[in-house]
Each structure stands twice: as structure tokens, then as C-alpha cells.
Write a protein that holds these residues in place. Structure first.
Motif, PDB file in Angstrom:
ATOM      1  N   ASP A 154      -8.386   5.392  -3.623  1.00  0.00           N
ATOM      2  CA  ASP A 154      -8.531   4.312  -4.601  1.00  0.00           C
ATOM      3  C   ASP A 154      -8.330   4.797  -6.028  1.00  0.00           C
ATOM      4  N   LYS A 214       0.841  -1.189   0.000  1.00  0.00           N
ATOM      5  CA  LYS A 214       0.000   0.000   0.000  1.00  0.00           C
ATOM      6  C   LYS A 214       0.882   1.246   0.000  1.00  0.00           C
ATOM      7  N   ASP A 262      -4.420   5.233   6.917  1.00  0.00           N
ATOM      8  CA  ASP A 262      -4.817   3.833   7.068  1.00  0.00           C
ATOM      9  C   ASP A 262      -5.673   3.301   5.924  1.00  0.00           C
ATOM     10  N   ARG A 263      -5.799   4.038   4.829  1.00  0.00           N
ATOM     11  CA  ARG A 263      -6.578   3.541   3.695  1.00  0.00           C
ATOM     12  C   ARG A 263      -6.104   4.188   2.409  1.00  0.00           C
ATOM     13  N   ASP A 264      -6.592   3.622   1.292  1.00  0.00           N
ATOM     14  CA  ASP A 264      -6.151   4.066  -0.021  1.00  0.00           C
ATOM     15  C   ASP A 264      -7.005   5.217  -0.528  1.00  0.00           C
ATOM     16  N   PHE A 292      -0.403   4.585   0.927  1.00  0.00           N
ATOM     17  CA  PHE A 292      -0.791   5.320   2.136  1.00  0.00           C
ATOM     18  C   PHE A 292      -0.167   6.717   2.180  1.00  0.00           C
ATOM     19  N   THR A 304      -5.748  13.636   9.392  1.00  0.00           N
ATOM     20  CA  THR A 304      -5.511  13.407   7.969  1.00  0.00           C
ATOM     21  C   THR A 304      -4.976  14.661   7.294  1.00  0.00           C
ATOM     22  N   TYR A 344      -3.997   8.972   2.972  1.00  0.00           N
ATOM     23  CA  TYR A 344      -4.600   8.636   4.258  1.00  0.00           C
ATOM     24  C   TYR A 344      -3.629   7.760   5.041  1.00  0.00           C
TER      25      TYR A 344
END
Length: 527
Positions: free
Chosen positions: A13, A2, A9-11, A4, A84, A7
Motif C-alpha cells: 500500500d 493493480k 494477490d495484494r498491494d 501486484f 512471495t 505480492y
């Protein structure tokens, strides 16, 4: 793996921001995920028009369609999470300090994605053998790009300070070890099956083949002399006639049965690596857009700064030298900035002379709010504001000849749509709203709506020529109100600066009348 970088802790997308033509060109199995429109706010069109965002996106894109789309989604889908925002600011600081390295990483990702797409899916790609052949070729190419990323991580990881880049480089070092590359290259060589395939199978109760399993061939440990000598077969064998097409087809089907699982597994592994490069490209594209914008503003000698975001309950809004970046970009020169300290204020009412810069000022506030919540720098010398969940604009619209209802009805309809979606921690920008009717009625409508929004915790900025509305706000129950007035010098000239001052009964429309019609008079006076 990933990236990252957007963010913690997430993509961010990549499938959500691929241009339509690219989404349609991808295999159906890779075409999952929400569409681009699902990332954008409900009032996307209004924000683009009212805040002049297309000018900003064009500067960020630098004629790159992909950068334009990522910039649009990145800015309009701004976040209201303090962690963030600060996380992205730290990543962007690293990008500004080490622009060359970041662009090198981006270029590697672009080259990997481009090369993978050039290895197109042919007719034979629908069969296990074709899938396996393509996956081996693509993964072999991607390994070279992963090696290039690992070299950058080894050379430059220590100069980056943000947790985003530090984690990315640590992941590359940990997962892309020398042992990993040696193992995967060994597997790729073996999967080319230069000496044929070894498959085991069983017969079911109908005497048909079942349980096909691809077996690992034994390495030939004999010397080269022994390999040249004929050897006795340890099993049974049969040979096809060169013209036996049916036998060749049957043998090909048997081979596909054996390599089917391996082909699917390797294709999924290839998709995983390609997805990583797509995520890396997309997330870096946002920061490359910020770098492009920075270059444009520096060329205009305009200041930028990293804002200080706060949580909504702190009710903070203060800035120094805030200007409209879109106006500066379109004009190609420096523009006037403004200084305001509105901490603790929930309502800011802007009045004053026509063409005095009121709308431009409010646009600069809205633009800075969006840029801050996207994790970007803002066009100001200093900027501090609280994070807001949503941003809405309610600007006057030009008369529509095809409109079935009146202009006031259209304004109230748009206001109703906003009310259905607004939250207490939102911000609304009004620009000469509810002026389509008489002064008294327009002032009453504006006052009731403004009172309700402010009492609900919404921050409101209101540019208005409705004197009764502004006067009643000053003498009403609302305490946290700030009045700004566009400065007008005694000679009628505008400075385009906002000063804290009570509203006046006039907007100095006579100045415009004299300026326009005086310029039309002949040099020797009126006829």
C-alpha cells in the motif's frame, strides 16, 4: 487496476509509506490507511543500529527520500512466505535484465503523481463545479500517462519473464484498450460543457426543486448553414442581467445540484487512477533501490547472488563468500567473506580473538537473512537459508550514565521484551550478551536462555567471550551446535575468517595491548 509487483494477490500500500509531508498534503478523503510505523517491526531501532541498516538504505536510496522510506519498509517488513519471496526474486531478475524499461515505467508514474499534485485544490474545489473541473483536467492528463504505459506494454511485454511483470502488462493491454481511450476521451470532452449543461428537476410538495439529474445533450446533426440560421425556441427561457449577482449565484447553485453526482463519480475515478500510479511508483521504488544497491556492490567488485530460501523445518543455513555489505559500502572496498555449512544446526557459537571479525560475521548473517526475506539478492557467492518468522538482536550496549539500574538489569530487561514477542520459528543474534557480570554468573544466564530458545525451535547465533558458557555448550545436551572461531595466525594477525573449531580459553587481548602500546613507544625505545 493493480500493480501486484510485491505480492501476488495484494498491494504494497503506497499510503503506508508516503513521507509524512506528502500524507499531510493529500486531501482528507485520500489520507486513510495505517501509518508507516505500523508496517515496521517492534525492534526496528535495534535492527537499524545493530545491523547497520542505515548504510544499506542510503545506498538503495541514492539521495531520494522516497526510495529511502520504501527500502526501509521493504527490508524490515520482510516476509516468511516462500512463494512471495520467489515471486519478488523473479520480478527483481527482470528489473536487473531490463533496467532501462523499468526506470521508464517508474518515471511515468512519478510524472503522473507530480502533475496531479500540481493541479491543486482551490477554494472553489469544495463545490461540485470546481470538483468536476479539476477531475476533468487531472483525468485528461492521466489518460496520456496511461497511453504511455500501454505503449511500453505493447513494445516490451514479451521480453519480461516474471509472472509479476507479465500480469501487469497483460492487465494494461486488456483494460487500456483503444476503445477504452476513445470512450473516456469522448466523456471528458462532453464533461467540459462548452455549450452549457442540461439538467432536469421536479418540484416537491413545497414547490422546491428536487431530483436534479444531469442529462446528456443531443448532438447537433444539422449542417453549418442551418446552424447559422435563427431557430425558434421549443421551450421557455429566461436571461440574467449582467449585473444580477444574486441570480448568477442561484443559477450556479442549480448547476452544482445537477453536476454533483457526476462530479463525485469522476473524482472517485480520478482517485482510482492516481492510486494505481502511486502503487506502481511505490512497488517499483523497492526494486529501483535494489538496482542502486547492485550498482554500488558491482563498483566494489563484490559478488551478489539470489539466495535459495527454504521452509523453516528444513533447518538450512549454508553460504559461500558471505560478507557484510554495509561494511563494504562504508569502507569503499572489498571485504573478507566467509564460508559456512551449518545445515541442521540450531545454535552457532562464535568465539576467538578480539577484533577478529566475529561481530561483523554475525551482522552479515543477519543482514543476508533480512535481504533474502525481502525478496532481494544477498551479498554472497552462494546462500541458502530457511525462512524465519522474526529476527531479533541482543547486542551489548554502552554504559548509560543516566541508567537507574545496572547494565545487567538493562540486558535482562531487553531479553524479557524479546521473549514476550518471539516465536518458535524466529532467529536471535546475541553479541557478547550477559558479560556485564562475572564469568560464572554470566555463563549460567546465557546457558539457560540459550537452551530454552533452542529447545523451542529458535535459531541462535551467539558471539561470546564467556569461556565457561561455550565450554558447557560443547559438553552439554545440545547436539545441534556448531562452534566457529575467528582465525588468528601465529604472528597475531587476523584474517577475519571464521573456522569451525572449539573455543579457546583466551581471546588474545594481549595482541591488542601490544599493538596499541607498542605504537605509542618512541622510536628509540621506552624512556
Amino acid at each position: 487496476m493493480k500493480a501486484f509487483l510485491m505480492y501476488r494477490d495484494r498491494d504494497f500500500d503506497p499510503q503506508q509509506v508516503l513521507p509524512q509531508r506528502e500524507r499531510e498534503s493529500r486531501p482528507s478523503s485520500r489520507n486513510q490507511g495505517p501509518k508507516l510505523e505500523q508496517l515496521l517491526p517492534w525492534n526496528e531501532a535495534a535492527l537499524l543500529d545493530d545491523l547497520g541498516l542505515n548504510i544499506l538504505f542510503n545506498a538503495m536510496a541514492a539521495d531520494d527520500v522516497f526510495l529511502w522510506e520504501v527500502a526501509k519498509v521493504g527490508v524490515l517488513s520482510s516476509v516468511n512466505d516462500l512463494d512471495t519471496v520467489l515471486y519478488r526474486q523473479a520480478v527483481l531478475r527482470d528489473c536487473l535484465k531490463h533496467e532501462g524499461i523499468v526506470k521508464s515505467i517508474y518515471q511515468i508514474a512519478v510524472e503522473a503523481i507530480t502533475a496531479e499534485r500540481q493541479n491543486y485544490w482551490s477554494f472553489f474545489g469544495r463545490y461540485p463545479g470546481g470538483i468536476l473541473h479539476r477531475a476533468v483536467d487531472v483525468l485528461g492528463m492521466l489518460v496520456g500517462k496511461l497511453r504511455a504505459l500501454r505503449r511500453i506494454a505493447d513494445l516490451h511485454a514479451d521480453v519480461f519473464e516474471s509472472s509479476g511483470f507479465s500480469r501487469l502488462f497483460a492487465m494494461l493491454r486488456q483494460e487500456l484498450s483503444n476503445e477504452y481511450f476513445a470512450t473516456i476521451e469522448q466523456h471528458l470532452r462532453r464533461l467540459k460543457f462548452r455549450n452549457g449543461v442540461l439538467i432536469s428537476a421536479e418540484l416537491d410538495h413545497h414547490n422546491k426543486g428536487a431530483d436534479y439529474v444531469l442529462r446528456k445533450t443531443h448532438d447537433d446533426q444539422r449542417g453549418w448553414i442551418a446552424r447559422l440560421l435563427p431557430q425558434r425556441s421549443s421551450g421557455y427561457a429566461f436571461y440574467l442581467h449582467p449585473r444580477d449577482e444574486a441570480g448568477a449565484r442561484a443559477l450556479s447553485e442549480l448547476r452544482d445540484q445537477g453536476v454533483n453526482r457526476v462530479a463525485n463519480a469522476l473524482a472517485q475515478s480520478t482517485d482510482h487512477v492516481v492510486s494505481f500510479f502511486e502503487m506502481l511508483r511505490t512497488e517499483l521504488a523497492f526494486y529501483l533501490g535494489c538496482l542502486n544497491l547492485q550498482h554500488h556492490l558491482v563498483a566494489l567488485n563484490e559478488p551478489t547472488c539470489f539466495p535459495v530460501p527454504t521452509v523453516p523445518r528444513e533447518r538450512c543455513l549454508s553460504f559461500r563468500g558471505l560478507y557484510d555489505a554495509c561494511l563494504a559500502l562504508s569502507a569503499g572496498r572489498r571485504v573478507v567473506g566467509n564460508d559456512v555449512d551449518a545445515d541442521g544446526k540450531d545454535l552457532i557459537v562464535i568465539t576467538g580473538a578480539n577484533t577478529g571479525g566475529k561481530s561483523t560475521f554475525m551482522r552479515s548473517v543477519g543482514l543476508a537473512q533480512l535481504m533474502m526475506q525481502a525478496g532481494m539478492f544477498v551479498p554472497a557467492e552462494r546462500f541458502c537459508a530457511e525462512l524465519r518468522e522474526r529476527l531479533f538482536t541482543h547486542y551489548k550496549r554502552e554504559e548509560d550514565a543516566t541508567m537507574e539500574s545496572g547494565k545487567l538489569d538493562e540486558e535482562l530487561s531487553r531479553m524479557s521484551d524479546i521473549v514476550q514477542r518471539i516465536t518458535p520459528s524466529s532467529m536471535v543474534l546475541f553479541n557478547e550478551s550477559f558479560a556485564a557480570t562475572n564469568e560464572r554468573e554470566g555463563s549460567e544466564i546465557a546457558q539457560q536462555i540459550t537452551h530454552a530458545l533452542v529447545e523451542s525451535g529458535v535459531r541462535v547465533l551467539f558471539v561470546t567471550h564467556l569461556h565457561h558458557f561455550a565450554h558447557r555448550l560443547g559438553s552439554g545436551k545440545l547436539r545441534n551446535v556448531m562452534f566457529l572461531r575467528a582465525e588468528r595466525r601465529p604472528d597475531g594477525s587476523r584474517t577475519f575468517r571464521m573456522l569451525e573449531a572449539e573455543p579457546l580459553q583466551t581471546s588474545y587481548g594481549k595482541d591488542l595491548f601490544e599493538k596499541i602500546f607498542a605504537a605509542e613507544q618512541p622510536a628509540n625505545g621506552p624512556l
